[in-house]
Write a protein that holds these residues in place. Structure first.
Motif, PDB file in Angstrom:
ATOM      1  N   SER A 116       0.821  -1.218   0.000  1.00  0.00           N
ATOM      2  CA  SER A 116       0.000   0.000   0.000  1.00  0.00           C
ATOM      3  C   SER A 116       0.854   1.266   0.000  1.00  0.00           C
ATOM      4  O   SER A 116       0.362   2.340  -0.325  1.00  0.00           O
ATOM      5  CB  SER A 116      -0.949   0.009   1.200  1.00  0.00           C
ATOM      6  N   GLN A 117       2.113   1.137   0.364  1.00  0.00           N
ATOM      7  CA  GLN A 117       3.027   2.274   0.362  1.00  0.00           C
ATOM      8  C   GLN A 117       3.810   2.280  -0.946  1.00  0.00           C
ATOM      9  O   GLN A 117       4.696   1.458  -1.155  1.00  0.00           O
ATOM     10  CB  GLN A 117       4.007   2.188   1.539  1.00  0.00           C
ATOM     11  N   GLY A 118       3.478   3.191  -1.809  1.00  0.00           N
ATOM     12  CA  GLY A 118       4.170   3.276  -3.096  1.00  0.00           C
ATOM     13  C   GLY A 118       5.665   3.472  -2.961  1.00  0.00           C
ATOM     14  O   GLY A 118       6.442   3.044  -3.813  1.00  0.00           O
ATOM     15  N   GLN A 119       6.078   4.110  -1.873  1.00  0.00           N
ATOM     16  CA  GLN A 119       7.495   4.356  -1.644  1.00  0.00           C
ATOM     17  C   GLN A 119       8.272   3.047  -1.491  1.00  0.00           C
ATOM     18  O   GLN A 119       9.447   2.980  -1.818  1.00  0.00           O
ATOM     19  CB  GLN A 119       7.681   5.227  -0.406  1.00  0.00           C
ATOM     20  N   ASN A 120       7.603   1.988  -1.021  1.00  0.00           N
ATOM     21  CA  ASN A 120       8.286   0.705  -0.859  1.00  0.00           C
ATOM     22  C   ASN A 120       8.773   0.146  -2.190  1.00  0.00           C
ATOM     23  O   ASN A 120       9.763  -0.579  -2.234  1.00  0.00           O
ATOM     24  CB  ASN A 120       7.375  -0.310  -0.161  1.00  0.00           C
ATOM     25  N   PHE A 121       8.095   0.497  -3.274  1.00  0.00           N
ATOM     26  CA  PHE A 121       8.545   0.060  -4.593  1.00  0.00           C
ATOM     27  C   PHE A 121       9.775   0.853  -5.040  1.00  0.00           C
ATOM     28  O   PHE A 121      10.540   0.394  -5.885  1.00  0.00           O
ATOM     29  CB  PHE A 121       7.424   0.205  -5.632  1.00  0.00           C
ATOM     30  N   GLN A 122       9.967   2.036  -4.473  1.00  0.00           N
ATOM     31  CA  GLN A 122      11.118   2.862  -4.826  1.00  0.00           C
ATOM     32  C   GLN A 122      12.350   2.539  -3.997  1.00  0.00           C
ATOM     33  O   GLN A 122      13.468   2.566  -4.501  1.00  0.00           O
ATOM     34  CB  GLN A 122      10.773   4.345  -4.661  1.00  0.00           C
ATOM     35  N   VAL A 123      12.155   2.236  -2.709  1.00  0.00           N
ATOM     36  CA  VAL A 123      13.300   2.009  -1.821  1.00  0.00           C
ATOM     37  C   VAL A 123      13.517   0.538  -1.500  1.00  0.00           C
ATOM     38  O   VAL A 123      14.559   0.179  -0.970  1.00  0.00           O
ATOM     39  CB  VAL A 123      13.165   2.820  -0.507  1.00  0.00           C
ATOM     40  N   GLY A 124      12.550  -0.304  -1.809  1.00  0.00           N
ATOM     41  CA  GLY A 124      12.678  -1.736  -1.546  1.00  0.00           C
ATOM     42  C   GLY A 124      13.462  -2.430  -2.639  1.00  0.00           C
ATOM     43  O   GLY A 124      14.048  -1.794  -3.520  1.00  0.00           O
ATOM     44  N   PRO A 125      13.478  -3.749  -2.595  1.00  0.00           N
ATOM     45  CA  PRO A 125      14.213  -4.490  -3.627  1.00  0.00           C
ATOM     46  C   PRO A 125      13.625  -4.228  -5.015  1.00  0.00           C
ATOM     47  O   PRO A 125      12.403  -4.246  -5.179  1.00  0.00           O
ATOM     48  CB  PRO A 125      14.049  -5.953  -3.219  1.00  0.00           C
ATOM     49  N   PRO A 126      14.465  -3.975  -6.003  1.00  0.00           N
ATOM     50  CA  PRO A 126      13.962  -3.652  -7.345  1.00  0.00           C
ATOM     51  C   PRO A 126      13.374  -4.893  -8.026  1.00  0.00           C
ATOM     52  O   PRO A 126      14.090  -5.862  -8.285  1.00  0.00           O
ATOM     53  CB  PRO A 126      15.204  -3.148  -8.076  1.00  0.00           C
ATOM     54  N   ILE A 127      12.098  -4.849  -8.310  1.00  0.00           N
ATOM     55  CA  ILE A 127      11.414  -5.997  -8.912  1.00  0.00           C
ATOM     56  C   ILE A 127      11.841  -6.182 -10.368  1.00  0.00           C
ATOM     57  O   ILE A 127      11.924  -7.307 -10.867  1.00  0.00           O
ATOM     58  CB  ILE A 127       9.892  -5.822  -8.788  1.00  0.00           C
ATOM     59  N   ILE A 128      12.159  -5.109 -11.044  1.00  0.00           N
ATOM     60  CA  ILE A 128      12.487  -5.180 -12.473  1.00  0.00           C
ATOM     61  C   ILE A 128      13.889  -5.746 -12.716  1.00  0.00           C
ATOM     62  O   ILE A 128      14.119  -6.392 -13.744  1.00  0.00           O
ATOM     63  CB  ILE A 128      12.340  -3.783 -13.115  1.00  0.00           C
ATOM     64  N   LEU A 129      14.833  -5.558 -11.813  1.00  0.00           N
ATOM     65  CA  LEU A 129      16.208  -6.002 -12.053  1.00  0.00           C
ATOM     66  C   LEU A 129      16.309  -7.512 -12.304  1.00  0.00           C
ATOM     67  O   LEU A 129      16.969  -7.932 -13.253  1.00  0.00           O
ATOM     68  CB  LEU A 129      17.126  -5.566 -10.916  1.00  0.00           C
ATOM     69  N   PRO A 130      15.653  -8.369 -11.509  1.00  0.00           N
ATOM     70  CA  PRO A 130      15.724  -9.799 -11.843  1.00  0.00           C
ATOM     71  C   PRO A 130      15.036 -10.124 -13.171  1.00  0.00           C
ATOM     72  O   PRO A 130      15.455 -11.038 -13.880  1.00  0.00           O
ATOM     73  CB  PRO A 130      15.014 -10.499 -10.687  1.00  0.00           C
ATOM     74  N   LEU A 131      14.006  -9.361 -13.508  1.00  0.00           N
ATOM     75  CA  LEU A 131      13.348  -9.580 -14.798  1.00  0.00           C
ATOM     76  C   LEU A 131      14.241  -9.155 -15.953  1.00  0.00           C
ATOM     77  O   LEU A 131      14.146  -9.708 -17.052  1.00  0.00           O
ATOM     78  CB  LEU A 131      12.000  -8.853 -14.837  1.00  0.00           C
ATOM     79  N   LEU A 132      15.131  -8.196 -15.711  1.00  0.00           N
ATOM     80  CA  LEU A 132      16.132  -7.832 -16.716  1.00  0.00           C
ATOM     81  C   LEU A 132      17.065  -9.012 -16.968  1.00  0.00           C
ATOM     82  O   LEU A 132      17.424  -9.302 -18.102  1.00  0.00           O
ATOM     83  CB  LEU A 132      16.928  -6.607 -16.259  1.00  0.00           C
ATOM     84  N   MET A 133      17.416  -9.723 -15.898  1.00  0.00           N
ATOM     85  CA  MET A 133      18.234 -10.926 -16.039  1.00  0.00           C
ATOM     86  C   MET A 133      17.502 -11.964 -16.890  1.00  0.00           C
ATOM     87  O   MET A 133      18.108 -12.600 -17.763  1.00  0.00           O
ATOM     88  CB  MET A 133      18.532 -11.493 -14.655  1.00  0.00           C
ATOM     89  N   THR A 134      16.211 -12.124 -16.670  1.00  0.00           N
ATOM     90  CA  THR A 134      15.409 -13.050 -17.475  1.00  0.00           C
ATOM     91  C   THR A 134      15.409 -12.621 -18.939  1.00  0.00           C
ATOM     92  O   THR A 134      15.575 -13.454 -19.840  1.00  0.00           O
ATOM     93  CB  THR A 134      13.960 -13.110 -16.940  1.00  0.00           C
ATOM     94  N   ALA A 135      15.245 -11.342 -19.190  1.00  0.00           N
ATOM     95  CA  ALA A 135      15.194 -10.839 -20.562  1.00  0.00           C
ATOM     96  C   ALA A 135      16.529 -11.021 -21.278  1.00  0.00           C
ATOM     97  O   ALA A 135      16.564 -11.406 -22.451  1.00  0.00           O
ATOM     98  CB  ALA A 135      14.783  -9.362 -20.561  1.00  0.00           C
ATOM     99  N   VAL A 136      17.635 -10.765 -20.588  1.00  0.00           N
ATOM    100  CA  VAL A 136      18.949 -10.923 -21.219  1.00  0.00           C
ATOM    101  C   VAL A 136      19.220 -12.404 -21.501  1.00  0.00           C
ATOM    102  O   VAL A 136      19.764 -12.754 -22.550  1.00  0.00           O
ATOM    103  CB  VAL A 136      20.058 -10.287 -20.352  1.00  0.00           C
ATOM    104  N   ALA A 137      18.818 -13.278 -20.591  1.00  0.00           N
ATOM    105  CA  ALA A 137      18.971 -14.720 -20.829  1.00  0.00           C
ATOM    106  C   ALA A 137      18.124 -15.153 -22.028  1.00  0.00           C
ATOM    107  O   ALA A 137      18.572 -15.958 -22.860  1.00  0.00           O
ATOM    108  CB  ALA A 137      18.591 -15.508 -19.584  1.00  0.00           C
ATOM    109  N   ALA A 138      16.917 -14.620 -22.139  1.00  0.00           N
ATOM    110  CA  ALA A 138      16.067 -14.937 -23.299  1.00  0.00           C
ATOM    111  C   ALA A 138      16.720 -14.438 -24.584  1.00  0.00           C
ATOM    112  O   ALA A 138      16.695 -15.131 -25.610  1.00  0.00           O
ATOM    113  CB  ALA A 138      14.678 -14.320 -23.121  1.00  0.00           C
TER     114      ALA A 138
END
Length: 130
Positions: free
Chosen positions: A99-121
């Motif tokens: 519910s805290q949008g700030q948690n998406f900014q300061v928490g673990p980056p969700i997109i970074l592991p997906l970048l790893m998936t994309a580069v592997a693909a």
């Protein structure tokens, strides 16, 4: 040296260089968190291996190396999805959760592991392009 390189070879080299850069960023992020979860070690160990394998493959087209690279890219795709799951859970565990949008900014980056998936693909696409 670059004249005559097929696009597949260039993309495999790019994949290796991208994995090397992602490895540096992931190592910095996970060391900053003191490797609090065992899974934080996985990308720190595997990303440099992916990078070296891709770079060597771009210069030496051996059958066993192609098989190893393909296997590693499948592992990398699965690992990226697993990492995105763990990062999503990590955002939810912060005070206020999702519910805290700030948690998406300061928490673990969700997109970074997906970048790893994309580069592997991308590595798999380049490997089986022709």
């Amino acid at each position: 040296m670059w004249h005559g390189w097929p696009i597949e070879r260039v993309l495999i080299l790019f994949t290796g260089l991208a994995f090397a850069m992602i490895a540096v960023q992931v190592t910095l992020f996970h060391s900053r968190q003191n490797f609090r979860h065992w899974a934080m070690w996985l990308p720190v160990i595997e990303l440099p291996l992916f990078a070296v394998t891709a770079i060597i493959l771009s210069f030496q087209n051996a059958g066993w190396l192609r098989w190893l690279f393909a296997f590693m890219m499948v592992v990398g795709m699965a690992g990226g999805v697993f990492g995105a799951y763990l990062h999503t859970v990590g955002v939810g565990q912060r005070v206020g959760g999702f519910s805290q949008g700030q948690n998406f900014q300061v928490g673990p980056p969700i997109i970074l592991p997906l970048l790893m998936t994309a580069v592997a693909a991308l590595g798999l696409i380049a490997l089986y392009w022709g």
